[in-house]
Structure formats: structure tokens, C-alpha cells
Design a protein around this motif. Sequence first.
Motif, PDB file in Angstrom:
ATOM      1  N   GLY B  37      49.383  46.879  41.315  1.00 47.52           N
ATOM      2  CA  GLY B  37      49.423  46.886  42.783  1.00 47.52           C
ATOM      3  C   GLY B  37      48.483  45.914  43.463  1.00 47.52           C
ATOM      4  O   GLY B  37      48.198  46.070  44.648  1.00 47.52           O
ATOM      5  N   VAL B  38      48.021  44.894  42.729  1.00 44.82           N
ATOM      6  CA  VAL B  38      47.017  43.980  43.295  1.00 44.82           C
ATOM      7  C   VAL B  38      47.476  43.374  44.623  1.00 44.82           C
ATOM      8  O   VAL B  38      46.729  43.357  45.605  1.00 44.82           O
ATOM      9  N   GLU B  39      48.736  42.911  44.646  1.00 49.30           N
ATOM     10  CA  GLU B  39      49.240  42.278  45.872  1.00 49.30           C
ATOM     11  C   GLU B  39      49.156  43.240  47.060  1.00 49.30           C
ATOM     12  O   GLU B  39      48.740  42.859  48.157  1.00 49.30           O
ATOM     13  N   GLY B  40      49.531  44.491  46.823  1.00 49.42           N
ATOM     14  CA  GLY B  40      49.509  45.473  47.902  1.00 49.42           C
ATOM     15  C   GLY B  40      48.096  45.783  48.371  1.00 49.42           C
ATOM     16  O   GLY B  40      47.821  45.828  49.572  1.00 49.42           O
ATOM     17  N   MET B  41      47.174  45.954  47.406  1.00 48.80           N
ATOM     18  CA  MET B  41      45.781  46.254  47.778  1.00 48.80           C
ATOM     19  C   MET B  41      45.172  45.069  48.530  1.00 48.80           C
ATOM     20  O   MET B  41      44.397  45.239  49.469  1.00 48.80           O
ATOM     21  N   MET B  42      45.552  43.866  48.102  1.00 49.22           N
ATOM     22  CA  MET B  42      45.052  42.661  48.747  1.00 49.22           C
ATOM     23  C   MET B  42      45.494  42.613  50.213  1.00 49.22           C
ATOM     24  O   MET B  42      44.700  42.326  51.111  1.00 49.22           O
ATOM     25  N   LEU B  43      46.769  42.949  50.443  1.00 43.83           N
ATOM     26  CA  LEU B  43      47.285  42.899  51.809  1.00 43.83           C
ATOM     27  C   LEU B  43      46.663  43.983  52.673  1.00 43.83           C
ATOM     28  O   LEU B  43      46.322  43.743  53.834  1.00 43.83           O
ATOM     29  N   CYS B 188      37.699  44.766  44.697  1.00 44.54           N
ATOM     30  CA  CYS B 188      37.803  43.314  44.512  1.00 44.54           C
ATOM     31  C   CYS B 188      39.077  42.769  45.159  1.00 44.54           C
ATOM     32  O   CYS B 188      39.053  41.706  45.790  1.00 44.54           O
ATOM     33  N   SER B 189      40.176  43.496  45.019  1.00 45.06           N
ATOM     34  CA  SER B 189      41.418  43.044  45.660  1.00 45.06           C
ATOM     35  C   SER B 189      41.249  43.044  47.171  1.00 45.06           C
ATOM     36  O   SER B 189      41.694  42.118  47.856  1.00 45.06           O
ATOM     37  N   GLY B 190      40.616  44.106  47.698  1.00 45.83           N
ATOM     38  CA  GLY B 190      40.360  44.176  49.133  1.00 45.83           C
ATOM     39  C   GLY B 190      39.496  43.015  49.593  1.00 45.83           C
ATOM     40  O   GLY B 190      39.731  42.414  50.648  1.00 45.83           O
ATOM     41  N   LEU B 191      38.506  42.675  48.768  1.00 51.50           N
ATOM     42  CA  LEU B 191      37.623  41.558  49.093  1.00 51.50           C
ATOM     43  C   LEU B 191      38.413  40.246  49.120  1.00 51.50           C
ATOM     44  O   LEU B 191      38.233  39.404  50.007  1.00 51.50           O
ATOM     45  N   ALA B 192      39.309  40.085  48.139  1.00 56.64           N
ATOM     46  CA  ALA B 192      40.150  38.883  48.114  1.00 56.64           C
ATOM     47  C   ALA B 192      40.982  38.807  49.389  1.00 56.64           C
ATOM     48  O   ALA B 192      41.112  37.740  50.003  1.00 56.64           O
ATOM     49  N   GLY B 193      41.533  39.960  49.792  1.00 60.18           N
ATOM     50  CA  GLY B 193      42.307  39.994  51.030  1.00 60.18           C
ATOM     51  C   GLY B 193      41.443  39.661  52.233  1.00 60.18           C
ATOM     52  O   GLY B 193      41.853  38.900  53.121  1.00 60.18           O
ATOM     53  N   ALA B 194      40.230  40.225  52.269  1.00 61.14           N
ATOM     54  CA  ALA B 194      39.326  39.959  53.386  1.00 61.14           C
ATOM     55  C   ALA B 194      39.013  38.478  53.475  1.00 61.14           C
ATOM     56  O   ALA B 194      38.976  37.881  54.557  1.00 61.14           O
ATOM     57  N   ARG B 212      49.685  35.775  45.902  1.00 57.91           N
ATOM     58  CA  ARG B 212      48.460  35.492  45.140  1.00 57.91           C
ATOM     59  C   ARG B 212      48.053  36.672  44.265  1.00 57.91           C
ATOM     60  O   ARG B 212      47.419  36.488  43.229  1.00 57.91           O
ATOM     61  N   GLY B 213      48.401  37.880  44.704  1.00 58.25           N
ATOM     62  CA  GLY B 213      48.105  39.055  43.887  1.00 58.25           C
ATOM     63  C   GLY B 213      48.827  39.001  42.553  1.00 58.25           C
ATOM     64  O   GLY B 213      48.275  39.382  41.507  1.00 58.25           O
ATOM     65  N   TRP B 214      50.044  38.517  42.560  1.00 55.97           N
ATOM     66  CA  TRP B 214      50.819  38.422  41.318  1.00 55.97           C
ATOM     67  C   TRP B 214      50.235  37.331  40.435  1.00 55.97           C
ATOM     68  O   TRP B 214      50.201  37.461  39.213  1.00 55.97           O
ATOM     69  N   ILE B 215      49.782  36.239  41.053  1.00 55.57           N
ATOM     70  CA  ILE B 215      49.161  35.177  40.251  1.00 55.57           C
ATOM     71  C   ILE B 215      47.893  35.720  39.599  1.00 55.57           C
ATOM     72  O   ILE B 215      47.608  35.438  38.430  1.00 55.57           O
ATOM     73  N   ALA B 216      47.125  36.535  40.350  1.00 51.04           N
ATOM     74  CA  ALA B 216      45.903  37.115  39.792  1.00 51.04           C
ATOM     75  C   ALA B 216      46.221  37.975  38.578  1.00 51.04           C
ATOM     76  O   ALA B 216      45.510  37.945  37.567  1.00 51.04           O
ATOM     77  N   LEU B 217      47.304  38.739  38.675  1.00 48.53           N
ATOM     78  CA  LEU B 217      47.719  39.568  37.537  1.00 48.53           C
ATOM     79  C   LEU B 217      48.048  38.693  36.327  1.00 48.53           C
ATOM     80  O   LEU B 217      47.619  38.965  35.200  1.00 48.53           O
ATOM     81  N   ALA B 218      48.801  37.632  36.577  1.00 49.51           N
ATOM     82  CA  ALA B 218      49.163  36.722  35.496  1.00 49.51           C
ATOM     83  C   ALA B 218      47.911  36.083  34.906  1.00 49.51           C
ATOM     84  O   ALA B 218      47.794  35.869  33.696  1.00 49.51           O
ATOM     85  N   LEU B 219      46.963  35.823  35.796  1.00 47.48           N
ATOM     86  CA  LEU B 219      45.731  35.161  35.380  1.00 47.48           C
ATOM     87  C   LEU B 219      44.963  35.996  34.357  1.00 47.48           C
ATOM     88  O   LEU B 219      44.357  35.452  33.422  1.00 47.48           O
ATOM     89  N   VAL B 220      44.966  37.320  34.536  1.00 47.00           N
ATOM     90  CA  VAL B 220      44.239  38.186  33.600  1.00 47.00           C
ATOM     91  C   VAL B 220      44.819  38.040  32.196  1.00 47.00           C
ATOM     92  O   VAL B 220      44.085  37.946  31.207  1.00 47.00           O
ATOM     93  N   VAL B 221      46.141  37.976  32.127  1.00 43.56           N
ATOM     94  CA  VAL B 221      46.778  37.786  30.828  1.00 43.56           C
ATOM     95  C   VAL B 221      46.472  36.382  30.308  1.00 43.56           C
ATOM     96  O   VAL B 221      46.125  36.189  29.143  1.00 43.56           O
ATOM     97  N   PHE B 222      46.604  35.401  31.206  1.00 51.52           N
ATOM     98  CA  PHE B 222      46.331  34.010  30.855  1.00 51.52           C
ATOM     99  C   PHE B 222      44.926  33.893  30.261  1.00 51.52           C
ATOM    100  O   PHE B 222      44.690  33.139  29.326  1.00 51.52           O
TER     101      PHE B 222
END
Lengths: 367, 297
Positions: B37-43, B188-194, B212-222
Motif C-alpha cells: 500500500g505504499v502508493e496509498g500511504m504516500m498519497l 516513511c511513506s507519509g514523509l515521502a508524500g509530505a 512513485r509508490g510502486w517504483i519504491a516497491l520495485a526498488l526494494v526488490v531491485f
Amino acid sequence: MNIDRRTLLKGAAAAAGLAALSPLHALAAIPKPTLPLKIGFVYVSPIGDAGWTYQHDLGRKAVEESFGDKVQTKYVESVSEGADAERVIRDFAANGHQLVFATSFGYMNPTLKVARAFPKTVFEHATGYKQAANVGIYAARYYEARYLAGIIAAKMSTTGTAGYIAAFPIPEVVMGINAFVRGMRSVNPDAQLKVVWVNAWFDPGKEREAALTLAAQNADVLTHHTDSTAVVQAAEEKGLYAIGYHSDMSKYGPKAHLTAATHHWEGFYRKVVQDVIDGSWESSNVWGGLKDGMVDLAPLNPVVPGDVAALVAQKKQEIIDGKLHPFAGPLFDQDGRQVIGAGASLTDEELLKMNYYVEGIVGKLPK
Amino acid sequence: MNDWLPILATTLAAATPLIFAGLGELVTERAGVLNLGVEGMMLIGAVSAFAVASSGGGLLLGTLAGIGAGMAASALFALLVLHCLANQMATGLALALFGVGLSAFIGRDYVSHVLDGVSGYTLLDGLPPLDPFIVGSLGLFALVQWFLYRSRGGLVLRAVGESPSTAHALGYPVRLIRWAAILFGGACSGLAGAYLATDYTPMWVEGLSAGRGWIALALVVFATWKPARLLAGAYLFGGVTILQFHGQALGLAVPSQFMSMLPYLATIVVLTLISRRGHAIRLNAPASLGQVWHPDS
């Protein structure tokens, strides 16, 4: 208001084709509506304070103001261009709305589909190219305002380089870019335009990054064909100039905002509503420009000198009078190949297929 | 040098939201919880930060509101997956969709408002002013790196991620630790959104984070769940975008669509590598990632 009938033959052929498919629909005249006329508006994004949908909503408000009790308007915002669109359009038609404005390109097929099921409802679809007996289409000649904006950009630039943040390389966008650089070069033959494609209609972050990139590469006037106000804000922050799009964006960059290439649907919407009420509506293909008041420039920033403002006013009048065409020959593409010679102008059909940069643009057009 | 400085500055800025959200998700996943849910928390964080900042609360309070809102959203997720034992992936996806809708709803009255943005402070004459968020992202990286590999708490957290039953048998409060990891991820997601809403593009519009939330998720795997690789990956992803813009403006004939595709392509390549040469890389993947666990099971 004058109505341009571009590709009349094509439209007639389409109508004939439709008539062959469903003769009843094509022959059935649109009856006079019962008053109040219920009108539905389908918006692709939230109305907000500026932008594409905001301008359409100004048109809706103008209709309410002019017709008062005779109309009832309703809108649905943020309707995505897929299955949702058909549902919303169908709902409007099924609930007794006799006129529906579908204000985004992607509503084309859903609109036509619903229109076949509701032959006595009038549909107007923005920026599409498929007509039907009860579906009219309309768009604006944004490039005319772009040309004027280019003149201002070239006059206000000290580096002779402007930056253009663009969404997708479709003819409508390419046309605006080319008109802008033609405007620039009409007053500064050495002017350059750098274009950055962000591959998104709406991504404030990317639009901003692209604006900063162009700023770092000497562009001191920025403009955009994307949907957010990020470019104007970035220009304000960097102390550069910006030219907005869709709406007057001056409040997002009071110092930076020189003007904006704006759209105005009020006049067109009033006319359509009047025609429907009178029972005289006919499906048409409208491509209106400065002359019809469908595009314009937002009020100029006071930093624009008087002589520039006068020049722009004069050029605007020349376009309105048909004396000046932003794509009049001789016209050369980016590689110096002559597209048309002196004395000719690009036809509407050629404009709608534009897939090349004219001279003065840095970079290659993505294919 | 003068040509490179703006590229560097914009790359740092573009990478910052990815670093915040990515580090948060990395810690959450290291505790064995997959929060999609990173994208949602970010928004939700973005709209809360913007609402507070633009209603006269100031940027600091706005940022805190963003962090708090991100945590609140993640608390809902934690409640569902840790206590109701809901499927983590489904709950995470629901949170992402919920966040998009909720943020649009809260933000109705703030659409197209603007803020002044953050003014950086100058560290050295001649260098561009430093943005507090960019500095903060590096600080957060150092903190996470230290916590995971140099502190006892980090060791316990990783143990929980590898085998919650073992950690439980040893007497560690698995659920509490996972709660903390999820809340940290939300913060952290909230901070990214802020950062996005008050600094990067100081305005609120629906869907501000634009994926960007989805990219962040992909980034963790990357990054194969390693903070240092995540940092490098964020700069790589940010830098690719910026470089392709510069390339375009300079007239280099690189197809921009291809460049836009690169971050995702890179992630797919890493995923392929993980599945092919599993032993080398999968060592980092928390063994219990995404699995439902209950103390009584």
C-alpha cells in the motif's frame, strides 16, 4: 459564430456509412426537447482551479447563466476513459438528458456506442474525429494562440532559447510546438526551441524535472502542453518566464507568467444549447480558432513591453482576418526540406497529420 | 562542472521520495510483512501534509501531519494483517486503492492550491542551497543502515522476518515488532508524500505521487533488501529520468519511451536473476515475507 467544416467529405461518408448500417437513426430528426433541457457534462479530471476540465466547466456555467430556467446542467468529474465513460454517458442519456457533452478524446467510442442506443439524444464530443447523425464533434485551433505566445516568448527571452514540456507526440501537440517556434522565429530568426517529452498528460513531478532540465540548458521562457501548473511554478521559483496552457495560470507564478494559451468553450456551448432548444441542431464538425473566440491569450503580464503587446494584438487581428496563417509557406521542416512553398498554407487535413518538427527545434521528434 | 551541477541537484531531488518510501518498505519487509500500500500511504501523507501546511500550519507541522497520516493508514493495515490475519497482498493492494480515493476525497477543497515551498540553506558558497528533505533522506539511510546491521533491535527485527516462530519461541514480541516495522514504513511513506506535496511540487492534485509508490516497491526488490543498494537504485532510477530529459533537450536521439521504461526493466531483470540464481540473492529476501503468522499457530 462561424463553423468550419473540415473534411466535409469524410464526415459525409461516415454519415452515409452509418445511415447504411442503421437507416432509422440517420433519418430520425432530433425532436424539439421539453424544457427545461437537461444537459450532462462528462469531465475527464476534477474541475479544480485551472486546466482542461476547468475551462469546460466555465462553459457549463455560461450556459446556466444564459439560459436560466430553460436548462438544468449536471456534470460528472474524473471519469476515466474506459468502461466508466460509457456507463456515465449512458446514465445521462437514460435519465432524460437530451444533450451530453463528452469532453475528452477517449470518450469517442463510448459516446458513439451510447448514441446508437439513444438516437434522439444529442451528443457533442470534444477533440474526436468520428461523427454520427446525433454526434457532433468540436475542437479548437490551439496552435493559433501558440503562435502568438511564441512571439512573446522570443521577445522576452534573452538567451533566444525557449523550453517546451510536452506530453505525447500526437499531431495536436506537435502542431502547438511547431506554431510556437514559428511565432518565435517570426520575430527572431535565430530563436531556438528545446522540447522535452514527459510521456504523461499529468505528472507534476516529471513536468517540474523537465522544466528544471530546460532551465539548466539556457531556456529562459518555458511553456508546456501538459495538465498541471508545475511548469509555471518551477519557472517562478527559478526566476524565469513561463507561458501557461488551458487556463490563465498567473496566480501560480505572478512574476513568471507572461500569458497563457487558453481555450474558451462558452460561446460554442451556448450556440449548441440554443440550437437544440430550437430544434435546429445538426451534427457538425467544429474547429474554431481565435476568430470564433475558442482560443485566446490570457491577459499579458505587465512586464511585457507595450510594443510587444501591440505587435501581438496586430498579429492576432491578422490571424482573425485570415491574412496570417501560422503555417504559411515557405515552410521548412527541421532537416531543411521544404514542406510547402511560398504562397501556400498547410491545409487542415495536413495539420491534423503533422508528424514532423519545423526548423528551429532542437532534438528529434519521437516516432 | 557547471553542466553537471543542475543534473546532480535534480537527480537528488527526484530520488528523495523513492529513498524515503523505499527505506520504510525495506524495514517493513525485513520484518516479514509485505505492504503493497505504499502508493496509498504516500498519497494520504501528501494530502494531509498539504492540508495542514496550506491552512497556516507551516511546513514543519505539515510534514509531521504527513508522517502521522501515513502511520495511521499503516496502522489500519497492521490491524488487518496482524490481528485479523488478512492476506497481506490483498490488504496492501486494498490500502493502495483506498489511499488514492481517500486522498482525492480529503483533497477536494485543496485542488490546485499552491504553497511557497521549502527554501534550502546554503552550506558552501557556490553550491546550490541544500534542501532539508534531501539531507533528511541521507540521514534516514544512515539510521536504517545502522539499525539493521549494527543494533540489537535490528538483529531481532531481521530474525522476526526470517522465522517469526523461532523469534517467538525465544520470547520476542513478534507482533509488537511487526507493528513497529509497519508503522515505520507508514511514517516513511507519509514523509515521502509530505516531501512531494510541500517541497518537490508544492501543490495538491489528485494522484500527485504518479506511481512513485510502486517504483519504491520495485526498488526494494531491485535492492535485494539492502539499504545501500536501495540508495544507489534510487539515484539510478531518479538519474535515468533526469538524464533522459537532458538528452532530449540537447537533441540526442534516444527514444524517451525507452528511457522511461528502464527503471521497470531493471527491476524485472533483478527479479529474473533472483529466480534463476536464487541461492546468491535470495539469501537477503526475508524468509517469512508475506506469510500470515499468529502466535498460537
